[in-house]
Design a protein around this motif. Structure first.
Motif, PDB file in Angstrom:
ATOM      1  N   ASN A  41     -50.138   4.331 -21.811  1.00 47.65           N
ATOM      2  CA  ASN A  41     -50.275   4.375 -20.352  1.00 47.65           C
ATOM      3  C   ASN A  41     -50.745   3.054 -19.755  1.00 47.65           C
ATOM      4  O   ASN A  41     -51.392   3.039 -18.694  1.00 47.65           O
TER       5      ASN A  41
ATOM      6  N   HIS B  10     -47.462   6.756 -10.153  1.00 49.97           N
ATOM      7  CA  HIS B  10     -46.464   7.751 -10.527  1.00 49.97           C
ATOM      8  C   HIS B  10     -45.656   8.138  -9.296  1.00 49.97           C
ATOM      9  O   HIS B  10     -46.180   8.116  -8.170  1.00 49.97           O
ATOM     10  N   LEU B  88     -40.457   3.595 -16.831  1.00 47.31           N
ATOM     11  CA  LEU B  88     -41.660   2.888 -16.404  1.00 47.31           C
ATOM     12  C   LEU B  88     -41.213   1.531 -15.869  1.00 47.31           C
ATOM     13  O   LEU B  88     -40.535   0.785 -16.577  1.00 47.31           O
ATOM     14  N   ARG B 111     -44.580   4.814 -13.053  1.00 48.50           N
ATOM     15  CA  ARG B 111     -43.771   5.789 -13.787  1.00 48.50           C
ATOM     16  C   ARG B 111     -42.892   6.532 -12.784  1.00 48.50           C
ATOM     17  O   ARG B 111     -43.389   7.302 -11.965  1.00 48.50           O
TER      18      ARG B 111
END
Lengths: 114, 115
Positions: A41, B10, B88, B111
């Motif tokens: 991440n 996101h 991504l 994302r």
């Protein structure tokens, strides 16, 4: 055109054991070579780079890589891995001229086993 | 020293929609590049901008466009989204865009999920 090949998609290794992550590149001109690391991440972080001069380059956390022009390789090594080294490692190449386009390999996931 | 920042972190969009991703480079960095990272693959080069001009473009369709502002921040736009655009999206900055030996400094990415 330039390309990077990382043959190993995953490398499991026990803690404190040595590891080698392989990287081969292809380019018709002079290149600069890089290793980047990506933790889950997160974006990529520069680990080390070869621009010119000594063919052996080292990072501050014990990794090293050696530029081998005849074999067009830039393998990454560490003599003793730690749990914290678990991450994905990307080899990358860019031409010494032109615009700044970096070509990345498909990555190698290093899994350090306690 | 603040690193490269990207927003949003996101995003979920529907096929056919349009999306805009934003990036602020490290202070003093004049070059911004965009990369697409599909799950399980390495990042693929989309664009490089230096001093507000496009210096290079990767093998992406015209649905992808970008620009750089006077403060060196950048936006990436993608029109007519396809499922395959799910990825991504990474922004990277470097001090100078005309020296390829400058390492890239990456943000944490956006994302994008297209449904």
């Amino acid at each position: 055109a330039q390309s990077v090949t990382q043959l190993d998609s995953q490398v499991p290794v026990f803690e404190e054991a040595p590891v080698e992550l392989r990287c081969n590149y292809s380019s018709s001109v002079s290149v600069y070579l890089f290793w980047y690391v990506q933790y889950p991440n997160q974006g990529l972080q520069l680990l080390l780079k070869y621009l010119s001069g000594s063919t052996l380059v080292k990072s501050i956390n014990g990794f090293e890589a050696e530029f081998n022009k005849s074999q067009t390789s830039f393998h990454l090594r560490k003599p003793s891995v730690h749990i914290s080294d678990t991450a994905e490692y990307f080899c990358a190449v860019t031409n010494s001229g032109g615009y700044q386009k970096v070509t990345f390999g498909t990555g190698t996931k290093l899994q350090v086993i306690p | 020293d603040t690193g490269v920042t990207q927003s949003p972190t996101h995003l979920i969009k529907t096929r056919g929609q349009q999306v805009t991703l934003r990036c602020s480079p490290i202070s003093g960095h004049k070059s911004v590049s965009w990369y697409q990272q599909v799950l399980g693959q390495g990042p693929q080069f989309i664009f490089q901008y230096y001093e507000k001009e496009e210096r290079g473009r990767g093998n992406f369709p015209d649905r992808f466009s970008a620009r750089q502002f006077p403060n060196y921040s950048s936006e990436l736009n993608v029109n007519a989204l396809l499922l395959g655009d799910s990825a991504l999206y990474l922004c990277a900055s470097s001090p100078e865009g005309d020296r390829n030996n400058s390492p890239l400094h990456f943000g944490n990415g956006t994302r994008l999920t297209v449904t």
